[in-house]
Enzyme design. Sequence first.
Site, PDB file in Angstrom:
ATOM      1  N   TYR A 155       0.986  -1.278   0.072  1.00  0.00           N
ATOM      2  CA  TYR A 155       0.065  -0.030   0.088  1.00  0.00           C
ATOM      3  C   TYR A 155       0.759   1.149  -0.008  1.00  0.00           C
ATOM      4  O   TYR A 155       0.828   2.266  -0.953  1.00  0.00           O
ATOM      5  CB  TYR A 155      -0.930   0.017   1.094  1.00  0.00           C
ATOM      6  CG  TYR A 155      -1.967   1.046   1.348  1.00  0.00           C
ATOM      7  CD1 TYR A 155      -2.981   1.325   0.383  1.00  0.00           C
ATOM      8  CD2 TYR A 155      -1.618   1.979   2.168  1.00  0.00           C
ATOM      9  CE1 TYR A 155      -4.157   2.270   0.479  1.00  0.00           C
ATOM     10  CE2 TYR A 155      -2.700   3.354   2.280  1.00  0.00           C
ATOM     11  CZ  TYR A 155      -3.757   3.305   1.570  1.00  0.00           C
ATOM     12  OH  TYR A 155      -4.671   4.210   1.605  1.00  0.00           O
ATOM     13  N   GLU A 157       4.068   1.886  -0.655  1.00  0.00           N
ATOM     14  CA  GLU A 157       4.834   1.893  -1.970  1.00  0.00           C
ATOM     15  C   GLU A 157       3.926   2.286  -3.215  1.00  0.00           C
ATOM     16  O   GLU A 157       4.335   2.581  -4.281  1.00  0.00           O
ATOM     17  CB  GLU A 157       5.914   0.730  -2.042  1.00  0.00           C
ATOM     18  CG  GLU A 157       6.992   0.839  -1.043  1.00  0.00           C
ATOM     19  CD  GLU A 157       7.990   1.948  -1.111  1.00  0.00           C
ATOM     20  OE1 GLU A 157       7.644   2.933  -1.750  1.00  0.00           O
ATOM     21  OE2 GLU A 157       8.841   1.811  -0.159  1.00  0.00           O
ATOM     22  N   LYS A 159       1.140   3.574  -3.254  1.00  0.00           N
ATOM     23  CA  LYS A 159       0.739   4.970  -3.393  1.00  0.00           C
ATOM     24  C   LYS A 159       1.838   5.921  -3.640  1.00  0.00           C
ATOM     25  O   LYS A 159       1.460   6.756  -4.602  1.00  0.00           O
ATOM     26  CB  LYS A 159       0.018   5.451  -2.145  1.00  0.00           C
ATOM     27  CG  LYS A 159      -1.248   4.369  -1.680  1.00  0.00           C
ATOM     28  CD  LYS A 159      -2.292   4.994  -2.565  1.00  0.00           C
ATOM     29  CE  LYS A 159      -3.702   4.918  -2.054  1.00  0.00           C
ATOM     30  NZ  LYS A 159      -4.813   5.257  -2.981  1.00  0.00           N
ATOM     31  N   ARG A 196      -9.819  -0.811  10.717  1.00  0.00           N
ATOM     32  CA  ARG A 196      -9.250   0.462  11.404  1.00  0.00           C
ATOM     33  C   ARG A 196      -9.798   0.779  12.915  1.00  0.00           C
ATOM     34  O   ARG A 196     -10.815   0.262  13.321  1.00  0.00           O
ATOM     35  CB  ARG A 196      -9.255   1.545  10.429  1.00  0.00           C
ATOM     36  CG  ARG A 196      -8.186   1.384   9.342  1.00  0.00           C
ATOM     37  CD  ARG A 196      -8.085   2.422   8.276  1.00  0.00           C
ATOM     38  NE  ARG A 196      -9.432   2.314   7.504  1.00  0.00           N
ATOM     39  CZ  ARG A 196      -9.923   2.901   6.245  1.00  0.00           C
ATOM     40  NH1 ARG A 196      -8.756   4.072   5.915  1.00  0.00           N
ATOM     41  NH2 ARG A 196     -10.872   2.845   5.617  1.00  0.00           N
ATOM     42  N   PHE A 201     -13.180   0.042  17.214  1.00  0.00           N
ATOM     43  CA  PHE A 201     -13.737   0.361  18.591  1.00  0.00           C
ATOM     44  C   PHE A 201     -15.105   0.531  18.676  1.00  0.00           C
ATOM     45  O   PHE A 201     -15.634   0.090  19.474  1.00  0.00           O
ATOM     46  CB  PHE A 201     -12.990   1.614  18.739  1.00  0.00           C
ATOM     47  CG  PHE A 201     -11.482   1.583  19.213  1.00  0.00           C
ATOM     48  CD1 PHE A 201     -10.835   0.316  19.452  1.00  0.00           C
ATOM     49  CD2 PHE A 201     -10.552   2.858  19.158  1.00  0.00           C
ATOM     50  CE1 PHE A 201      -9.487   0.296  19.560  1.00  0.00           C
ATOM     51  CE2 PHE A 201      -9.430   2.502  19.355  1.00  0.00           C
ATOM     52  CZ  PHE A 201      -8.611   1.467  19.626  1.00  0.00           C
ATOM     53  N   GLY A 215      -0.253  -2.192  21.212  1.00  0.00           N
ATOM     54  CA  GLY A 215       0.723  -1.372  21.871  1.00  0.00           C
ATOM     55  C   GLY A 215       0.306  -0.849  23.314  1.00  0.00           C
ATOM     56  O   GLY A 215      -0.801  -1.399  23.912  1.00  0.00           O
ATOM     57  N   ASP A 282       3.769  -0.422  12.097  1.00  0.00           N
ATOM     58  CA  ASP A 282       2.717   0.677  12.647  1.00  0.00           C
ATOM     59  C   ASP A 282       3.353   2.096  13.105  1.00  0.00           C
ATOM     60  O   ASP A 282       4.258   1.710  14.038  1.00  0.00           O
ATOM     61  CB  ASP A 282       1.841  -0.033  13.933  1.00  0.00           C
ATOM     62  CG  ASP A 282       0.625   0.710  14.108  1.00  0.00           C
ATOM     63  OD1 ASP A 282      -0.157   0.793  13.220  1.00  0.00           O
ATOM     64  OD2 ASP A 282       0.493   1.074  15.265  1.00  0.00           O
ATOM     65  N   PRO A 283       3.158   3.052  12.431  1.00  0.00           N
ATOM     66  CA  PRO A 283       3.646   4.562  12.997  1.00  0.00           C
ATOM     67  C   PRO A 283       3.230   4.824  14.267  1.00  0.00           C
ATOM     68  O   PRO A 283       2.327   4.558  14.716  1.00  0.00           O
ATOM     69  CB  PRO A 283       2.989   5.403  11.736  1.00  0.00           C
ATOM     70  CG  PRO A 283       1.541   4.584  11.357  1.00  0.00           C
ATOM     71  CD  PRO A 283       1.933   3.069  11.443  1.00  0.00           C
TER      72      PRO A 283
END
Length: 336
Positions: A155, A157, A159, A196, A201, A215, A282-283
């Site tokens: 995804y 790369e 984009k 997402r 949630f 995390g 994950d950023p």
Amino acid sequence: MVDANGRSVGRSMRILVTGGAGFVGSHLCERLLADGHDVIALDDFSTGSPANVAHLMRSSRFWLVEHDATQPFDYEIDRVYNLASPASPARYQCDPVRTAITNVVGTLNALSCAERHGARLLQASTSEVYGDPEVHPQPESYLGRVNPIGVRACYDEGKRCAESLVMDFHRQGRASGRIARIFNTYGPRMAIDDGRAVSNFIVQALRGEELTVYGSGSQTRSFCYIDDLVEGCVRLMEHPVELGPVNLGNPVEVTVLELAQEIVRLTGSASRIAFRPLPEDDPRQRRPAIELARRSLGFEPRVALRQGLYATIQSFRSALSGLGELPRRGEPAMAS
């Protein structure tokens, strides 16, 4: 051209929206019809759904076409919004090769169609081109920190390559292009199984399940309501000159844990929060610098997170009740 309220003015146009039956695409089609344009929505329904645009089918100015964007297409059009791509990690990692091909070949097909008809194109890019950033917030000048061989590379790369194609077509005088780097967007019509944070949630809270936070939950995101994003896209498309990539998103930053806690409050859920290991690549931080959009487009997000979440929760509650997954009951009161 757009007026002071962001509405496109002047002649009615014929506009193609690839990925038009998706979450963002369906809202964009709705807006373009309201602005008086003819709209063709192209979608293969791999992640989009005809249900998202069913209410638009009553219009004689709207056409829904089932088609795979990786296969050539040709329509006489004035504008192309290229949105065809899975967007959530859960979706685009299911078939990473197809994800990369959709972003690269699909964009090439959209550009070729625009070139044939002298149309302007807007490429729906993503904040993922910045990867796990070392610069915060992320301005358009930041070149990113992306793992080209990681599980998200199909995804990220894809984009980045799509942006390259848009700019090369533009530099060669073949098609006029605009690039919107879209940051986390949410709202009604998100898929229940989107994967997402916002959708996960909300569904977990409404079902009374544990909310899964990866995390420590200290990683940050900024969330833009769908109406604000669509406004920015229309303004960018109708800007008279090519600006280069433009960030579109809401610069208000919250932690993932704060988001989960707010959704628990707004749903009135008794759900608890469960922590799981952080996924690969994950950023840690994600927040747009939107000075360029403010200065050039007059873009300013208007929908507060709590307001947008409430509208999204209502939509999800209705969808889950329709599937028989929730007891029918009154809506929770809006939190103060």
